[in-house]
Design an enzyme around this catalytic site. Structure first.
Site, mmCIF file in Angstrom:
data_model
loop_
_atom_site.group_PDB
_atom_site.id
_atom_site.type_symbol
_atom_site.label_atom_id
_atom_site.label_comp_id
_atom_site.label_asym_id
_atom_site.label_seq_id
_atom_site.Cartn_x
_atom_site.Cartn_y
_atom_site.Cartn_z
ATOM 1 N N ASP A 65 9.680 0.903 4.759
ATOM 2 C CA ASP A 65 10.764 0.256 5.495
ATOM 3 C C ASP A 65 11.742 1.272 6.067
ATOM 4 O OD1 ASP A 65 9.438 -1.839 4.375
ATOM 5 O OD2 ASP A 65 11.018 -2.383 2.959
ATOM 6 N N GLY A 89 12.629 -10.520 4.204
ATOM 7 C CA GLY A 89 11.521 -9.566 4.182
ATOM 8 C C GLY A 89 11.434 -8.762 5.472
ATOM 9 N N THR A 130 0.835 -1.210 0.000
ATOM 10 C CA THR A 130 0.000 0.000 0.000
ATOM 11 C C THR A 130 0.866 1.254 0.000
ATOM 12 O OG1 THR A 130 -0.094 -0.386 2.371
ATOM 13 C CG2 THR A 130 -2.074 -0.916 1.120
#
Ligand code: GLA
Length: 382
Positions: free
Chosen positions: A174, A126, A37
């Site tokens: 991130d 991840g 998103t």
């Protein structure tokens, strides 16, 4: 952490023949909900975790950036007054080169620095080890060169380095959570304005990350493809980003879209709503609601966005069977392997661990790794 600090100090002394003056850390992250998103200008709900990249550093008297990676046992060096090029063989060095190039382009006055990097963020899982490295470097220059730069700008430099220098078209999540995380909290981030809202994680809940140890393949190319598909959908709706399309508008015009593009758009539009709802539910400690939203998020990533893999779906099923609606479980991060995140009352953590332990290997042939995490502060000097 104590061991990491000890060993980085020793490595620094050995490589540079003097003691470092600063230690800087930047954490990895786990995203509780809100996947893919961020680059659609939408909402995400990550927290920084207690796995970090750490940097030992000291200012030199010249324009040279001298680097050593303790994890790779490799060295790199470049001159701030010359063009900073992509390193063809040492990928880790490019995250650093990219950030430094960006800082130079933005006109910040940098000094030559000796740097050793090390860390314990699992790579390729991840959990944003590369964003943590980028942010750690931005933070190092901020601290040692006394730069007038905000945590948002450090995050943006990291993202730019990744987009332009490294070639992965990632969003801002991130880097932003690595730069701005808050102990004991997740952050609801509006990826359009970069406004953040701190959401306390209730004391009785634990964050468990289960690494599928499935090697992530084709990540960058599939990631960039998803991003293009989302942009295509936004163009169709005549908006800047999918964040601007409501579910009602989508349903009315869904039939006009190519079926694959429609699936991608549906994931993003519904995920934005789920993320905002999850932030509210977390604040109120409504675990059943969180459980339901995380389950729907996983299904949406699996069926509409098509970014999960068999091993990840198996892990989620094993854990979901065990926890029912007492907690939430979903894949976390960019996808195509990596980790699942579990948010559960602390007293059932051991049950989750033994369920995974007794079933995952026999169903997939792989062994999981499990990290029970705490939400931590973002980057800064130690
Ligand atoms: C990767 C990217 C982020 C975000 C996630 C998916 O981690 O770096 O910007 O898009 O995937 O939510």
């Amino acid at each position: 952490m104590v061991n990491l600090l000890k060993s980085i100090s020793l490595v620094f002394k050995e490589k540079f023949k003097h003691k470092h003056t600063h230690i800087i850390q930047a954490p990895g992250r786990v995203n509780l909900i809100g996947e893919h998103t961020d680059y659609n200008n939408g909402f995400v709900l990550p927290c920084a975790i207690d796995f970090q990249v750490i940097v030992a550093a000291s200012v030199r008297g010249d324009n040279i950036i001298s680097l050593f990676s303790a994890n790779y046992n490799q060295a790199d060096e470049f001159d701030l007054s010359e063009r900073i090029d992509f390193h063809e063989t040492m990928m880790w060095a490019n995250y650093i080169r990219g950030v430094v190039q960006r800082l130079v382009m933005l006109g910040y006055k940098l000094k030559g620095i000796n740097i050793v990097v090390s860390g314990n963020v699992p790579q390729g899982a991840g959990l944003s080890s590369s964003a943590a490295l980028e942010v750690a470097i931005g933070q190092t220059f901020k601290t040692l060169c006394d730069l007038d730069i905000t945590q948002d700008q450090i995050a943006l430099c990291g993202q730019q380095a990744e987009n332009v220098f490294v070639g992965c078209n990632c969003g801002i999540m991130d880097q932003l959570i690595s730069a701005k995380g808050e102990e004991g909290h997740a952050l609801l981030i509006d990826c359009r304005t970069l406004e953040t809202k701190s959401v306390p994680i209730p004391d009785d809940l634990s964050i468990v990350i289960v690494n599928s140890n499935k090697t992530r393949g084709l990540v960058d190319s599939e990631y960039n493809t998803r991003r293009k598909q989302c942009e295509q959908a936004a163009v169709h709706f005549g908006v800047k980003a999918l964040r601007d399309v409501t579910l009602k508008q989508f349903t009315q015009r869904e039939h006009e879209l190519d079926p694959v593009i429609a699936m991608r758009a549906r994931h993003v539009i519904t995920e934005n709503t789920r993320t905002k709802q999850a932030a509210k539910a977390l604040k109120l400690g409504h675990i059943k609601k969180i459980s339901q939203l995380m389950a729907l998020s996983h299904i949406s990533m699996r069926d509409d966005f098509e970014i999960t893999v068999k091993e990840i779906d198996i892990l989620v099923d094993i854990i979901k069977d065990k926890i029912g609606n007492q907690g939430g479980v979903r894949m976390t991060g960019g996808g195509f392997g990596g980790c699942v995140v579990v948010l559960v009352p602390s007293e059932i953590v051991n049950g989750v661990i033994s369920a995974v332990h007794s079933q995952y290997q026999s169903q997939t042939g792989l062994n999981e790794s499990i990290y029970v995490c705490q939400a931590r502060n973002g980057s800064g000097p130690i």
